[in-house]
Design a protein around this motif. Structure first.
Motif, short mmCIF file in Angstrom:
data_model
loop_
_atom_site.label_atom_id
_atom_site.label_comp_id
_atom_site.label_asym_id
_atom_site.label_seq_id
_atom_site.Cartn_x
_atom_site.Cartn_y
_atom_site.Cartn_z
N LYS A 203 0.83 -1.20 0.00
CA LYS A 203 0.00 0.00 0.00
C LYS A 203 0.86 1.25 0.00
O LYS A 203 0.38 2.34 0.26
CB LYS A 203 -0.92 0.01 1.22
CG LYS A 203 -1.92 -1.15 1.23
CD LYS A 203 -2.79 -1.12 2.47
CE LYS A 203 -3.76 -2.28 2.48
NZ LYS A 203 -4.62 -2.29 3.68
N LYS A 204 2.15 1.06 -0.28
CA LYS A 204 3.05 2.20 -0.27
C LYS A 204 3.00 2.92 -1.61
O LYS A 204 2.89 2.31 -2.67
CB LYS A 204 4.47 1.73 0.03
CG LYS A 204 4.62 1.13 1.43
CD LYS A 204 6.07 0.88 1.76
CE LYS A 204 6.20 0.36 3.18
NZ LYS A 204 7.61 0.18 3.57
N SER A 205 3.11 4.22 -1.55
CA SER A 205 3.07 5.01 -2.78
C SER A 205 4.40 4.91 -3.51
O SER A 205 5.40 4.41 -3.00
CB SER A 205 2.77 6.48 -2.43
OG SER A 205 3.82 7.02 -1.63
N SER A 206 4.41 5.40 -4.73
CA SER A 206 5.63 5.35 -5.53
C SER A 206 6.73 6.21 -4.92
O SER A 206 7.91 5.97 -5.15
CB SER A 206 5.34 5.81 -6.96
OG SER A 206 4.80 7.13 -6.96
N ALA A 207 6.34 7.23 -4.15
CA ALA A 207 7.35 8.07 -3.52
C ALA A 207 8.06 7.34 -2.39
O ALA A 207 9.20 7.63 -2.07
CB ALA A 207 6.70 9.36 -2.99
N GLN A 208 7.37 6.41 -1.76
CA GLN A 208 7.96 5.68 -0.66
C GLN A 208 8.81 4.50 -1.12
O GLN A 208 9.69 4.05 -0.42
CB GLN A 208 6.85 5.18 0.28
CG GLN A 208 6.12 6.29 1.00
CD GLN A 208 4.96 5.75 1.81
OE1 GLN A 208 4.08 5.06 1.29
NE2 GLN A 208 4.95 6.05 3.09
N SER A 209 8.52 3.96 -2.28
CA SER A 209 9.21 2.78 -2.76
C SER A 209 9.49 2.92 -4.25
O SER A 209 8.57 3.09 -5.05
CB SER A 209 8.36 1.53 -2.51
OG SER A 209 9.02 0.38 -2.94
N SER A 210 10.76 2.87 -4.63
CA SER A 210 11.14 3.04 -6.03
C SER A 210 10.89 1.75 -6.80
O SER A 210 10.84 0.66 -6.21
CB SER A 210 12.62 3.42 -6.12
OG SER A 210 13.43 2.38 -5.65
N PRO A 211 10.74 1.84 -8.14
CA PRO A 211 10.56 0.62 -8.93
C PRO A 211 11.71 -0.36 -8.77
O PRO A 211 11.49 -1.58 -8.77
CB PRO A 211 10.45 1.15 -10.36
CG PRO A 211 9.99 2.56 -10.21
CD PRO A 211 10.61 3.06 -8.94
N ASN A 212 12.93 0.14 -8.63
CA ASN A 212 14.06 -0.75 -8.45
C ASN A 212 13.95 -1.54 -7.15
O ASN A 212 14.24 -2.74 -7.11
CB ASN A 212 15.36 0.05 -8.49
CG ASN A 212 16.57 -0.84 -8.36
OD1 ASN A 212 16.73 -1.80 -9.10
ND2 ASN A 212 17.45 -0.51 -7.42
N GLN A 213 13.52 -0.87 -6.10
CA GLN A 213 13.33 -1.57 -4.83
C GLN A 213 12.24 -2.62 -4.92
O GLN A 213 12.39 -3.72 -4.38
CB GLN A 213 13.00 -0.56 -3.72
CG GLN A 213 14.16 0.34 -3.33
CD GLN A 213 13.76 1.36 -2.28
OE1 GLN A 213 12.59 1.76 -2.22
NE2 GLN A 213 14.71 1.79 -1.48
N GLU A 214 11.18 -2.32 -5.63
CA GLU A 214 10.10 -3.30 -5.78
C GLU A 214 10.56 -4.49 -6.62
O GLU A 214 10.14 -5.62 -6.37
CB GLU A 214 8.88 -2.64 -6.43
CG GLU A 214 8.17 -1.65 -5.52
CD GLU A 214 7.65 -2.31 -4.26
OE1 GLU A 214 7.10 -3.43 -4.35
OE2 GLU A 214 7.80 -1.73 -3.17
N ASP A 215 11.42 -4.25 -7.60
CA ASP A 215 11.98 -5.38 -8.37
C ASP A 215 12.84 -6.27 -7.49
O ASP A 215 12.80 -7.51 -7.61
CB ASP A 215 12.80 -4.85 -9.54
CG ASP A 215 11.94 -4.23 -10.63
OD1 ASP A 215 10.73 -4.54 -10.66
OD2 ASP A 215 12.46 -3.44 -11.44
N ILE A 216 13.62 -5.67 -6.60
CA ILE A 216 14.44 -6.46 -5.68
C ILE A 216 13.56 -7.27 -4.74
O ILE A 216 13.80 -8.46 -4.49
CB ILE A 216 15.39 -5.54 -4.88
CG1 ILE A 216 16.42 -4.90 -5.82
CG2 ILE A 216 16.10 -6.31 -3.77
CD1 ILE A 216 17.32 -3.90 -5.14
N VAL A 217 12.50 -6.64 -4.23
CA VAL A 217 11.58 -7.34 -3.33
C VAL A 217 10.92 -8.50 -4.06
O VAL A 217 10.80 -9.62 -3.52
CB VAL A 217 10.52 -6.37 -2.77
CG1 VAL A 217 9.44 -7.13 -2.01
CG2 VAL A 217 11.18 -5.34 -1.86
N ALA A 218 10.49 -8.28 -5.30
CA ALA A 218 9.83 -9.35 -6.06
C ALA A 218 10.78 -10.52 -6.30
O ALA A 218 10.37 -11.69 -6.22
CB ALA A 218 9.31 -8.80 -7.40
N GLU A 219 12.05 -10.23 -6.59
CA GLU A 219 13.00 -11.31 -6.82
C GLU A 219 13.29 -12.07 -5.53
O GLU A 219 13.33 -13.32 -5.51
CB GLU A 219 14.30 -10.75 -7.41
CG GLU A 219 15.33 -11.82 -7.70
CD GLU A 219 16.51 -11.30 -8.50
OE1 GLU A 219 17.49 -12.05 -8.63
OE2 GLU A 219 16.44 -10.15 -8.98
#
Length: 557
Positions: A203-219
Motif C-alpha cells: 500500500k506504499k506510494s511510488s514516492a515511498q518505494s522506487s521501482p528498483n526496490q520493488e523489483d528487488i523485493v519481487a526477486e
C-alpha cells in the motif's frame, strides 16, 4: 512432475475430502506479473550444461564454501572452543536485516502451525502417507506475508545504513548494537504474525518505494517462496534448501550481511582487494549458523506436521531425506572446534621452537607456498584452505575431543545439540526415526561417522553438495533466475513451462480420477477413442490394453 489429464478423458469421480485450493492468491499474482519476476532457465540437458559452466553456479558454490570457511577462520586467536552460535543469544553475529529475517523465521516456526495462535494445523482426516493438504494453505500464507517479511528486512538495513558497529558504541538514537538487533528481530517477528503483516502489504506510494526496490523485493520473494517446499507436490528437498541459500546469497549481494556504516571507505577484513563490497568470510559464516538454526526450525516442523514427501527419489540427494547444507555447516563448526583443540594441545608442548615449526607446517604446503581457495569471490586472497587430509594429533585421555563417531553418544547429542548444528541434525533423525537402528535409517551418515577427522567430513560433504545437488538436473531444473542471481544464457524455451495447478489425483471438481492409460480400449488411442469419435469411460469389456489379458498371481481366484 505430474502430467495433466488429457482433455478427451472424462474422469471417473471418486469422493475426496476437500477440493484443492489455488496456493497463489490472485491479489499477488496480478501485481507480480507486471514485474520482472525470476523465471526458470533450465529445461533440458543443453540448459543444464550452460548452468554447469555458468557464473551463477560458481557463485552459489563459492557462497556455500565461504559459509563453511568462515566458521573455521581465526580459530587460533580464540581462548574458548569456537562454537560460533549461542542459542541464548542468536542475534549476536547478525546485522539488522538478518536479525529481522531471524525474527520472521522464529514466528513462522512457533505460530504458523500452532492452532492456539491462529496457525494452520495438519488435516488429521487426510488419508495419505506423505503430503498433508493443509500445507497448501500454509504456503499460501507464506506468499501472502512474504512481501512484508522482505520489505521489513530491507527497511531495517536502510534505517541503520549509517551506523558503524566498529566505531561508536551508540548510534544517533542512543541505541546499542544489542538494542538495534532486538528491535529489528521484533519487527521481523511482528510482520510475519497475524497482527503485524497487514500494514506491510503493498500500500506504499511510488514516492515511498522506487521501482528498483520493488523489483528487488519481487526477486527475493520468489526465492523465499521456493525455500519451504512445493505447494502442489507437497514435497521438500535439497532444491528447496538451495533456494534458501540463493535467498541468502542475494541478501549478501545487496549488502545485508554487513552493517551499513562498515561499507563506507572500508576494505573487507583479510585483504579482499578483489571484492571490496563483500563481507569478510567470518561475517558470512557466523551469520549462517543462527539463520540455518531458525530455518531448520521451520522446515522440520513442516516435515513432521505436514509429512512433506522427500523430493526426488525419496531423498536420494539428502543425507536425512531432506537436507545437505546444514550437515556441511555443522561439520565445519565441528572442524573449528577440532582445530582449536589441536592448537591448545600444541601450546602445552615444551619449547617455542617446536610449536612454531608445527604451526608453519600446518599453514603451508610442502613447498612452502600458501594453499588458497581457488577463485572464490567471497574469500579474501589471504584466506588459507585447511589441509583436509591432515591427521589430528590427539591424546587418548582427552575426554573433550570429539571425533565424528561422537554422533552415537546420546548424552552428548542431548546436551550440545542447541549449539552444534551437526549434532542437532543427527538428533532430529533419531527423533523422527526412534525405533530404527541408525546404520539402517542413515547408512551414509553412519559411514561418515567412521572418518578420522571433521576436516575430512566437511570436505566430503561439500563435494557431495556440488556433485549430488548442483550437478543433478532433477534438482536444479526448478531454480529461478532474476537480476541478482542471474543466468547468462538463453533458455531453450521462450515460454516457460507452467506447473500444473492440480495433482495427479485431482479431477476438475477435486475428485480422484482414473489414470489416462486405464481408458485404453485396445485401439492404442488414449481415452478409449475407438476412431468413431466416441469416448469410453473405462475399459471396454473383454478388451485389454495391448490386446493381451493380464496375468494372475498363483494365489488369485
Amino acid at each position: 512432475a505430474e502430467a495433466p489429464i488429457p482433455s478427451n478423458v472424462s474422469p471417473a469421480p471418486r469422493r475426496r475430502s476437500q477440493p484443492m485450493a489455488d496456493p497463489t492468491p490472485a491479489a499477488h499474482s496480478a501485481d507480480e506479473s507486471a514485474r520482472n519476476v525470476p523465471k526458470r532457465y533450465i529445461f533440458n540437458q543443453a540448459d543444464m550444461e550452460h548452468f554447469r559452466h555458468s557464473p551463477a553456479r560458481k557463485e552459489l558454490l563459492s557462497f556455500v564454501s565461504t559459509m563453511g570457511c568462515g566458521l573455521t577462520s581465526d580459530v587460533a586467536n580464540q581462548s574458548t572452543p569456537p562454537g560460533g552460535y549461542h542459542s541464548r543469544n542468536p542475534l549476536e553475529k547478525l546485522t539488522p536485516a538478518l536479525a529481522s529475517l531471524h525474527g520472521s523465521l522464529s514466528c513462522m516456526s512457533s505460530t504458523w502451525m500452532d492452532p492456539n495462535h491462529d496457525g494452520i494445523p495438519p488435516d488429521l482426516d487426510a488419508k495419505a502417507r506423505f503430503g498433508n493438504p493443509e500445507f497448501r494453505t500454509w504456503h499460501a500464507r507464506l506468499v501472502e506475508r512474504s512481501y512484508g517479511i522482505v520489505r521489513c528486512l530491507m527497511d531495517c538495513h536502510v534505517k541503520y545504513s549509517s551506523f558503524d558497529p566498529e566505531g561508536d558504541d551508540m548510534n544517533v538514537d542512543g541505541l546499542t548494537i544489542e538494542q538495534i538487533l532486538k528491535e529489528c528481530s521484533e519487527q521481523g517477528y511482528s510482520v510475519a504474525s497475524n497482527e503485524g503483516h497487514a500494514r506491510w502489504q503493498r500500500k506504499k506510494s511510488s514516492a515511498q518505494s522506487s521501482p528498483n526496490q520493488e523489483d528487488i523485493v519481487a526477486e527475493l520473494r520468489a526465492y523465499l517462496h521456493d525455500s519451504f517446499g512445493h505447494p502442489i507436490r507437497i514435497d521438500y528437498g535439497t532444491g528447496h534448501e538451495s533456494s534458501f541459500v540463493v535467498f541468502l546469497l542475494s541478501l549478501c549481494k545487496i549488502g545485508c550481511f554487513r552493517w551499513g556504516g562498515a561499507n563506507k571507505n572500508k576494505q573487507c577484513k583479510g585483504g579482499d582487494n578483489k571484492n571490496k563490497s563483500n563481507p569478510p568470510p567470518e561475517a558470512i559464516g557466523r551469520a549462517s549458523l543462527p539463520l540455518f538454526h531458525a530455518y531448520l526450525g521451520v522446515t522440520r516442523g513442516l516435515q513432521k506436521d505436514y509429512m512433506l514427501e522427500p523430493a526426488g527419489s525419496h531423498g536420494v540427494w539428502g543425507l536425512d531425506d531432506y537436507h545437505c547444507v546444514p550437515f556441511y555447516l555443522g561439520a565445519c563448526q565441528m572442524m573449528a572446534r577440532e582445530q582449536w583443540q589441536k592448537n591448545q594441545q600444541s601450546k602445552t608442548k615444551a619449547g617455542n621452537g617446536e610449536e612454531e615449526e608445527e604451526q608453519s607446517s600446518d599453514n603451508g604446503t610442502e613447498d612452502g607456498k600458501t594453499d588458497r581457495s581457488p577463485d572464490n569471490p567471497y574469500l579474501p586472497e589471504t584466506t588459507l584452505v585447511t589441509d583436509r587430509s591432515a591427521p589430528i594429533d590427539t591424546h587418548e585421555d582427552n575426554v573433550d575431543h570429539w571425533t565424528p563417531s561422537i554422533i552415537h553418544d546420546r548424552p552428548v547429542l542431548e546436551a550440545h545439540r542447541p549449539t552444534y548444528l551437526y549434532l542437532s541434525c543427527i538428533h532430529f533423525i533419531q527423533q523422527i526415526k526412534p525405533n530404527v537402528p541408525f546404520f539402517e535409517s542413515s547408512p551414509m551418515l553412519n559411514d561418515i561417522s567412521h572418518l578420522g577427522s571433521w576436516s575430512k567430513v566437511s570436505s566430503g560433504l561439500l563435494r557431495l553438495y556440488e556433485g549430488e545437488v548442483l550437478d543433478k538436473m532433477p534438482v536444479v531444473q526448478h531454480f529461478v533466475f532474476g537480476k541478482i542471481f542471474s543466468a547468462n544464457w538463453s533458455p531453450s524455451r521462450k515460454t516457460p513451462l507452467e506447473a500444473p495447478k492440480k495433482t495427479f489425483i485431482n479431477g476438475p471438481m477435486g475428485e480422484e480420477c482414473i489414470a489416462p492409460w486405464a481408458y485404453d480400449d485396445g485401439s492404442g488411442r488414449p481415452g478409449g477413442d475407438g476412431g468413431d469419435g466416441s469416448v469410453r469411460r473405462g475399459p471396454a469389456p473383454n478388451v485389454y490394453p495391448g490386446g493381451m489379458p493380464p496375468t494372475r498371481a498363483p494365489w488369485a481366484k
